[in-house]
Design an enzyme around this catalytic site. Structure first.
Site, short mmCIF file in Angstrom:
data_model
loop_
_atom_site.label_atom_id
_atom_site.label_comp_id
_atom_site.label_asym_id
_atom_site.label_seq_id
_atom_site.Cartn_x
_atom_site.Cartn_y
_atom_site.Cartn_z
N HIS A 138 -34.46 26.27 57.55
CA HIS A 138 -33.61 25.53 56.60
C HIS A 138 -32.17 26.04 56.66
O HIS A 138 -31.93 27.22 56.91
CB HIS A 138 -34.17 25.66 55.19
CG HIS A 138 -35.49 24.97 55.01
ND1 HIS A 138 -35.65 23.82 54.27
CD2 HIS A 138 -36.72 25.27 55.52
CE1 HIS A 138 -36.92 23.44 54.33
NE2 HIS A 138 -37.59 24.30 55.06
N ASP A 271 -47.19 20.27 59.06
CA ASP A 271 -45.78 20.68 59.01
C ASP A 271 -45.08 20.16 60.28
O ASP A 271 -44.19 20.80 60.82
CB ASP A 271 -45.65 22.20 58.89
CG ASP A 271 -44.25 22.65 58.49
OD1 ASP A 271 -43.45 21.81 58.03
OD2 ASP A 271 -43.93 23.85 58.66
ZN LIG Z 1 -42.30 22.05 56.34
#
Ligand SMILES: [Zn+2]
Length: 384
Positions: A138, A271
């Protein structure tokens, strides 16, 4: 009206156990109890030697087929959804990643329309309220403390289709945000966190019920500082997500979690990012550039692991053939448990009369050989 389909001869995994030489009857979009009397309208398909299991349910997925759920257009999101359907995932929650708050709100509005149409099962916000210490793939500059007012902004932007939010609950505003999510019927997930054991217990007591990819992006299990892993594994109220791709977890770590939490508290997730079901190359994960080589996705800058290229059919096959888990337990963790968590277990997650006819056909080696979603073949049976 479409003919009633009767699938015969399979090993059918039912909630009550596996039936050899079982059959599943599909009428319209649903699983029917008994075949109708009019034999002319019945199409019988012999699937002997195969397994029939419920369609897979993915709680945490960022895209596939070259398309992104985290930043793509509606058309691209649908392309990603279709790719995962080809791999047995008949229900998918679209996961956003850390981004500018206004962008996330706009993007959530678009995803909400797809959820309204039934193309996705809602939205998962992974970030921006996560820990800079455990940011994974991120963008650090866009991370923020979980301010309940901002959490509320995203919930509202999703028009009732926010399903889950991943938070570092130890940050200022974390516990209030957990309570706010729960009040609005949104799953609060602990993840991308640097929390201690005690801080994690507090988050669970405040209402958090999911561990976002347990083990990944959180402190390790220490004998004096057990951290979030011990707190999340031991608590009956928590379901733990596991990415079973052979890269994110050592097989022994998977075994430890599976045996401790049991299949009713494990949800297999992908994911996945855009490269799932597509191929190696350069991609974007939200604002971050990712290089995929030999199926492993890493940030171009820093080399952090950046989602997976997993599809749930591979996770299923691996769980049985490599990890040696019982088929029934895998079915539980890949379909029933996530369906229950989403509150959709009255419609999906198991093979029972009245439920959606979402089925996956697997051969004796657990390779995918057919997918039906709501009574329609997405992958027609390949019975070689
Ligand atoms: Zn994720």
């Amino acid at each position: 009206m479409a003919p009633t389909k009767v699938l015969t001869g399979a090993r059918v995994v039912l909630p009550t156990g596996t039936v050899d030489d079982g059959r599943v009857i599909v009428e319209g979009t649903r699983i029917a109890d008994t075949a109708p009397d009019a034999p002319g309208s019945v199409e019988t398909i012999d699937v002997s030697g195969h397994w029939l299991v419920p369609g897979f349910v993915d709680l945490h997925n960022h895209g596939g087929g070259g398309a992104s759920f985290a930043g793509g257009t509606a058309e691209e999101v649908l392309q990603g959804v279709h790719t995962h359907r080809l791999h047995g995932t008949t229900t998918v929650v679209a996961s956003a990643v850390t981004g500018d708050l206004d962008f996330l709100a706009r993007h959530a509005g678009m995803l909400a329309e797809l959820a309204q149409q039934g193309d996705i099962a809602g939205i998962h916000f992974e970030g921006p309220f996560i820990s800079p210490c455990r940011k994974g793939a991120h963008d650090e500059e866009l991370l923020r403390d979980p301010d309940p007012a901002e959490v509320r902004k995203l919930i509202d932007a999703a028009h009732g289709h926010a399903r889950m939010m991943t938070l570092a609950t130890e940050l200022p505003g974390g516990l209030d945000s957990v309570r706010l999510l729960v009040e609005h019927g949104v799953i609060a997930a602990v993840g991308h966190t640097d929390a201690t054991y005690e801080q994690t217990v507090a988050a669970i007591d405040a209402g958090a019920t999911v561990a976002t990819h347990l083990f990944n992006a959180m402190p390790v299990l220490g004998h004096r500082a057990p951290g979030p892993i011990a707190a999340l594994l031991e608590d009956e109220r928590v379901t733990v997500e596991l990415i079973n791709d052979g890269t994110h977890l050592h097989p022994a770590a998977l075994q430890l979690a599976f045996h401790h939490a049991g299949p009713r508290r494990v949800a297999f997730i992908t994911d996945a990012m855009d490269a799932a079901g597509f191929g190696d190359g350069r991609y974007m994960l939200g604002p971050m550039e990712v290089e995929v080589a030999e199926g492993v996705a890493r940030l171009v800058e820093g080399g952090s692991i950046a989602g997976s290229t997993l599809t749930l059919d591979r996770a299923f096959q691996r769980a049985v053939t490599v990890d040696g888990l019982p088929v029934e337990d895998v079915v539980q963790a890949i379909s029933a448990t996530p369906a229950r968590l989403l509150g959709l277990d009255d419609r999906i997650g198991s093979l029972e009369p009245g439920k959606d006819a979402d089925l996956v056909l697997l051969d004796a080696d657990f390779a995918l050989k057919g997918v039906m979603r709501r009574g329609e073949w997405v992958v027609a049976p390949q019975l070689g």
